[in-house]
Design an enzyme around this catalytic site. Structure first.
Site, PDB file in Angstrom:
ATOM      1  N   ASN A 248       0.858  -1.171   0.000  1.00 15.96           N
ATOM      2  CA  ASN A 248      -0.210  -0.076   0.083  1.00 15.96           C
ATOM      3  C   ASN A 248       0.885   1.311  -0.019  1.00 15.96           C
ATOM      4  O   ASN A 248       0.502   2.227  -0.364  1.00 15.96           O
ATOM      5  CB  ASN A 248      -1.123  -0.080   1.245  1.00 15.96           C
ATOM      6  CG  ASN A 248      -0.427  -0.012   2.399  1.00 15.96           C
ATOM      7  OD1 ASN A 248       0.751  -0.338   2.546  1.00 15.96           O
ATOM      8  ND2 ASN A 248      -1.300   0.156   3.253  1.00 15.96           N
TER       9      ASN A 248
ATOM     10  N   GLU B 239       4.348  -4.083  12.560  1.00 10.79           N
ATOM     11  CA  GLU B 239       3.235  -2.876  12.040  1.00 10.79           C
ATOM     12  C   GLU B 239       2.295  -3.429  11.564  1.00 10.79           C
ATOM     13  O   GLU B 239       2.238  -3.840  10.393  1.00 10.79           O
ATOM     14  CB  GLU B 239       3.949  -1.727  11.205  1.00 10.79           C
ATOM     15  CG  GLU B 239       5.148  -0.901  11.908  1.00 10.79           C
ATOM     16  CD  GLU B 239       4.756  -0.011  12.897  1.00 10.79           C
ATOM     17  OE1 GLU B 239       3.361   0.082  13.136  1.00 10.79           O
ATOM     18  OE2 GLU B 239       5.657   0.564  13.750  1.00 10.79           O
TER      19      GLU B 239
ATOM     20  N   CYS C 264      -3.375   1.414   6.773  1.00 12.82           N
ATOM     21  CA  CYS C 264      -3.731   0.888   8.080  1.00 12.82           C
ATOM     22  C   CYS C 264      -4.422   1.725   8.863  1.00 12.82           C
ATOM     23  O   CYS C 264      -5.042   1.308  10.048  1.00 12.82           O
ATOM     24  CB  CYS C 264      -2.214   0.307   8.699  1.00 12.82           C
ATOM     25  SG  CYS C 264      -1.229   1.542   8.581  1.00 12.82           S
TER      26      CYS C 264
ATOM     27  N   GLU D  21       8.030   3.059  14.719  1.00 12.90           N
ATOM     28  CA  GLU D  21       8.753   3.601  13.439  1.00 12.90           C
ATOM     29  C   GLU D  21       8.680   4.893  13.490  1.00 12.90           C
ATOM     30  O   GLU D  21       7.618   5.524  13.636  1.00 12.90           O
ATOM     31  CB  GLU D  21       8.276   2.752  12.248  1.00 12.90           C
ATOM     32  CG  GLU D  21       8.478   1.358  12.199  1.00 12.90           C
ATOM     33  CD  GLU D  21       8.130   0.756  10.838  1.00 12.90           C
ATOM     34  OE1 GLU D  21       7.293   1.153  10.203  1.00 12.90           O
ATOM     35  OE2 GLU D  21       8.987  -0.265  10.529  1.00 12.90           O
TER      36      GLU D  21
HETATM   37  P1  NAP Z   1       0.026  -9.039   4.065  1.00 10.58           P
HETATM   38  O1  NAP Z   1      -0.867  -9.854   2.942  1.00 10.58           O
HETATM   39  O2  NAP Z   1       0.307  -9.341   5.364  1.00 10.58           O
HETATM   40  O3  NAP Z   1       1.393  -8.828   3.282  1.00 10.58           O
HETATM   41  C1  NAP Z   1       2.499  -8.132   3.713  1.00 10.58           C
HETATM   42  C2  NAP Z   1       3.569  -8.654   3.318  1.00 10.58           C
HETATM   43  O4  NAP Z   1       4.094  -9.968   3.805  1.00 10.58           O
HETATM   44  C3  NAP Z   1       4.016  -8.897   1.762  1.00 10.58           C
HETATM   45  O5  NAP Z   1       5.337  -8.482   1.521  1.00 10.58           O
HETATM   46  C4  NAP Z   1       3.594 -10.214   1.578  1.00 10.58           C
HETATM   47  O6  NAP Z   1       4.156 -10.999   0.432  1.00 10.58           O
HETATM   48  C5  NAP Z   1       4.214 -10.831   2.814  1.00 10.58           C
HETATM   49  N1  NAP Z   1       4.002 -12.363   3.214  1.00 10.58           N
HETATM   50  C6  NAP Z   1       2.610 -12.713   3.107  1.00 10.58           C
HETATM   51  N2  NAP Z   1       2.474 -13.989   3.475  1.00 10.58           N
HETATM   52  C7  NAP Z   1       3.823 -14.113   4.148  1.00 10.58           C
HETATM   53  C8  NAP Z   1       4.163 -15.465   4.957  1.00 10.58           C
HETATM   54  N3  NAP Z   1       3.602 -16.257   4.990  1.00 10.58           N
HETATM   55  N4  NAP Z   1       5.633 -15.446   4.980  1.00 10.58           N
HETATM   56  C9  NAP Z   1       6.629 -14.174   4.953  1.00 10.58           C
HETATM   57  N5  NAP Z   1       5.953 -13.118   4.161  1.00 10.58           N
HETATM   58  C10 NAP Z   1       4.707 -13.040   3.697  1.00 10.58           C
HETATM   59  O7  NAP Z   1      -0.565  -7.408   3.756  1.00 10.58           O
HETATM   60  P2  NAP Z   1      -0.791  -6.541   2.435  1.00 10.58           P
HETATM   61  O8  NAP Z   1      -2.087  -7.078   2.209  1.00 10.58           O
HETATM   62  O9  NAP Z   1       0.260  -6.368   1.752  1.00 10.58           O
HETATM   63  O10 NAP Z   1      -1.112  -5.237   3.483  1.00 10.58           O
HETATM   64  C11 NAP Z   1      -2.187  -4.523   3.813  1.00 10.58           C
HETATM   65  C12 NAP Z   1      -2.001  -4.827   5.534  1.00 10.58           C
HETATM   66  O11 NAP Z   1      -0.902  -4.287   5.965  1.00 10.58           O
HETATM   67  C13 NAP Z   1      -3.312  -4.419   6.070  1.00 10.58           C
HETATM   68  O12 NAP Z   1      -3.502  -5.118   7.085  1.00 10.58           O
HETATM   69  C14 NAP Z   1      -2.550  -3.226   6.798  1.00 10.58           C
HETATM   70  O13 NAP Z   1      -3.414  -2.659   7.693  1.00 10.58           O
HETATM   71  C15 NAP Z   1      -1.228  -3.372   7.043  1.00 10.58           C
HETATM   72  N6  NAP Z   1      -0.388  -2.184   7.202  1.00 10.58           N
HETATM   73  C16 NAP Z   1       0.106  -1.870   8.370  1.00 10.58           C
HETATM   74  C17 NAP Z   1       0.715  -0.765   8.563  1.00 10.58           C
HETATM   75  C18 NAP Z   1       1.187  -0.283   9.839  1.00 10.58           C
HETATM   76  O14 NAP Z   1       1.981   0.527   9.854  1.00 10.58           O
HETATM   77  N7  NAP Z   1       0.867  -0.734  11.096  1.00 10.58           N
HETATM   78  C19 NAP Z   1       1.209  -0.138   7.629  1.00 10.58           C
HETATM   79  C20 NAP Z   1       0.869  -0.627   6.219  1.00 10.58           C
HETATM   80  C21 NAP Z   1      -0.002  -1.791   6.199  1.00 10.58           C
HETATM   81  P3  NAP Z   1       3.235 -11.053  -1.008  1.00 10.58           P
HETATM   82  O15 NAP Z   1       3.096  -9.650  -1.571  1.00 10.58           O
HETATM   83  O16 NAP Z   1       4.242 -11.941  -1.734  1.00 10.58           O
HETATM   84  O17 NAP Z   1       2.058 -12.039  -0.588  1.00 10.58           O
END
Ligand code: NAP
Length: 486
Positions: free
Chosen positions: A159, A258, A292, A466
């Site tokens: 994102n 995060e 997020c 962060e």
């Molecule tokens: P996600 O599905 O959890 O993926 C995040 C990262 O993790 C991607 O690089 C993904 O790779 C990788 N990943 C997925 N499964 C994995 C596994 N089993 N082992 C290791 N790595 C793995 O999240 P997203 O859909 O990209 O992002 C949206 C989420 O991020 C939302 O829940 C949002 O709230 C959260 N977010 C939080 C913050 C914060 O600062 N708190 C900031 C931004 C976003 P792939 O792309 O290859 O699947």
């Protein structure tokens, strides 16, 4: 305007490992798509475990020299990165829009935000301190020494393809750590471009490694299982965060997590409604709601519900939807079709349970992954969208009649990342601040992200911070020496 892909030459669409840009084992690649058209825009290297471990070799080899590099020199390299990023901000912004879908104005905002982490941590790099004091009982002295934790593994979401990596790489480098970043498979190009910029800025080989892959699970597991890795920092969903925390436990890794959010935005009857409306638009629509800290639930106190809702719905309905690179577009494409389907299902579920759609709510036909700005009212407490992260341009409005009631509802979630309160009454605002279970709170503001402030959640929204001074502490171990001195 030229093709945004021109800025990333084909040789840089490969893995950045040590001093090389190299193919993945077996020359495997995967396709990256423009979410606004569905068109394939690039092929990038698809790393396997062996490539991930090669990146760890490079990060481990570079570690001692980087840790011994003077703080001033590390600071200068971060400043140089800030400068190059800023000079090339338009190119980076166009690349972000192309692979992620957000409007160009939002992408420019992300570049400014992401670059600022390099400037901030360039300043923090030279302010790492230990202390020297007399033990309470006397007879000896205590000397504390902050020390870089070691090679770090970063896993980032799609994102904010630049800023989520910058928020980790900048403090890690400032503290003297080397890094391996695995960006999201849907948005790998921006992180490769950042690695290229850091190479141009003079950051030594092995300090910043980037591994793009469609096999996140395998590659990251192998990195976490290797004892040379000393820290994991992850930004992404709570669901994946839990999996990675379990894996990190095996080697007792330092972790910064995060994770997801479910922010409540509360508009009190005594709020300045112009301020509340501006704040709600930013908190809901920044990054198309794919954030997020996006306002996931908008609670409005009954006396101002009607006026706020009418004015908010009018502004949401006036936003224009289209390709993020086109002029005048406010709302770009969502990341993928699964996201559109999920949002559409959440809207249908709320409507089934009695909510009314004031604006939007119709999934459009045609290419690209679009969903219109949508406002729902009379959303019942059991609607799924009040618990799930909507992650899109949909705003449920719920009315409330007392602070106790709205605080109980706002806190009734596993998440605790951000919240927003709009009121002219300072004491009331502070009571909310003390009682809302969130890591961050916007008071009469819809934006809380700032590289100089500690970003992070409580409850299942994460561990660690962060940005700010706290951000560099995440990359330092404090060791101490007891010195005999009667
Ligand atoms: P996600 O599905 O959890 O993926 C995040 C990262 O993790 C991607 O690089 C993904 O790779 C990788 N990943 C997925 N499964 C994995 C596994 N089993 N082992 C290791 N790595 C793995 O999240 P997203 O859909 O990209 O992002 C949206 C989420 O991020 C939302 O829940 C949002 O709230 C959260 N977010 C939080 C913050 C914060 O600062 N708190 C900031 C931004 C976003 P792939 O792309 O290859 O699947």
């Amino acid at each position: 305007m030229s093709d945004p892909m021109n800025v990333l030459a084909p040789e840089h669409r490969r893995l950045r490992i040590g001093d090389a840009w190299r193919d993945a084992a077996g020359a495997a690649t995967f396709a990256v798509e423009d979410p606004a058209t569905g068109r394939i825009i690039a092929e990038v290297a698809d790393a396997g475990v062996v490539d991930g471990l090669a990146a760890l070799d490079a990060a481990s080899k570079a570690m001692a020299e980087w840790a011994a590099t003077s703080p001033r020199k590390r600071s200068e390299l971060l400043t140089a990165t800030y400068r190059v990023l800023t000079e090339r901000s338009e190119e980076v912004a166009r690349l972000i829009t192309l692979e992620m879908g957000k409007p160009l104005a939002e992408a420019r905002g992300e570049v400014a935000y992401g670059a600022e982490f390099f400037r901030w941590f360039a300043e923090e790099a030279v302010r790492v301190e230990g202390r020297y004091n007399t033990a309470p009982a006397g007879g000896y002295r205590i000397l504390t020494v902050p020390r870089p934790v070691g090679p770090c593994v970063f896993v980032t979401p799609w994102n904010f393809p630049l800023a989520m990596g910058a928020r980790k790489i900048a403090p890690a480098l400032a503290a003297g750590c080397t890094t391996i970043t695995k960006p999201a498979a849907q948005t790998p190009l921006t992180m490769l471009f950042l690695a290229r910029i850091m190479e141009e800025a003079g950051v030594p080989p092995g300090v910043v490694n980037v591994v793009t892959t469609t096999r996140a699970g395998e590659v990251v597991s192998a990195l976490l299982a290797d004892r040379r890795t000393r820290k994991l920092s992850f930004t992404g969903s709570t669901e994946v965060g839990r999996v990675l925390l379990r894996q990190a436990a095996d080697n007792v890794l330092r972790t910064s997590m995060e994770l997801g959010g479910n922010a409540a935005l509360i508009v009190c009857a005594d709020a300045d409604l112009d301020v509340a409306l501006d704040g709600a638009m930013v908190a809901k629509m920044r990054n198309l709601g794919e954030s997020c800290i996006a306002a996931n639930r908008i609670y409005v106190e009954e006396p101002v519900r009607e006026e706020f809702t009418a004015r908010f719905a009018k502004r949401m309905g006036a936003l224009s939807v289209g390709h993020g690179l086109d002029d005048g577009v406010d709302v770009g494409a969502l990341i993928d079709e699964a996201s559109v389907t999920k949002i559409d299902e959440l809207v249908a579920d709320a409507v089934d349970r009695g909510a009314r759609v004031l604006v939007g709510g119709e999934r459009p036909d045609g290419p690209g992954h679009f969903y219109p700005p949508t406002v729902l009212v009379d959303v019942p407490d059991d609607a799924r969208m009040l618990e799930a992260e909507i992650f899109g341009p949909v705003a449920p409005i719920i009315s409330f009649t007392s602070d106790d009631e709205v605080i109980a509802k706002a806190n009734d979630t596993e998440h605790g990342l951000a919240g927003y309160v709009f009121t002219r009454d300072l004491q009331r605002a502070l009571r909310f601040a003390e009682r809302l279970e969130t890591g961050m709170l916007g008071i009469n503001r819809g934006l809380v992200s700032d590289p100089s402030a500690p970003f992070g959640g409580v409850k299942q929204s994460g561990i660690g911070k962060e940005g700010s001074h706290e951000g560099i502490l995440e990359y330092l171990d404090v060791i101490y020496a007891a010195i005999d001195l009667p």
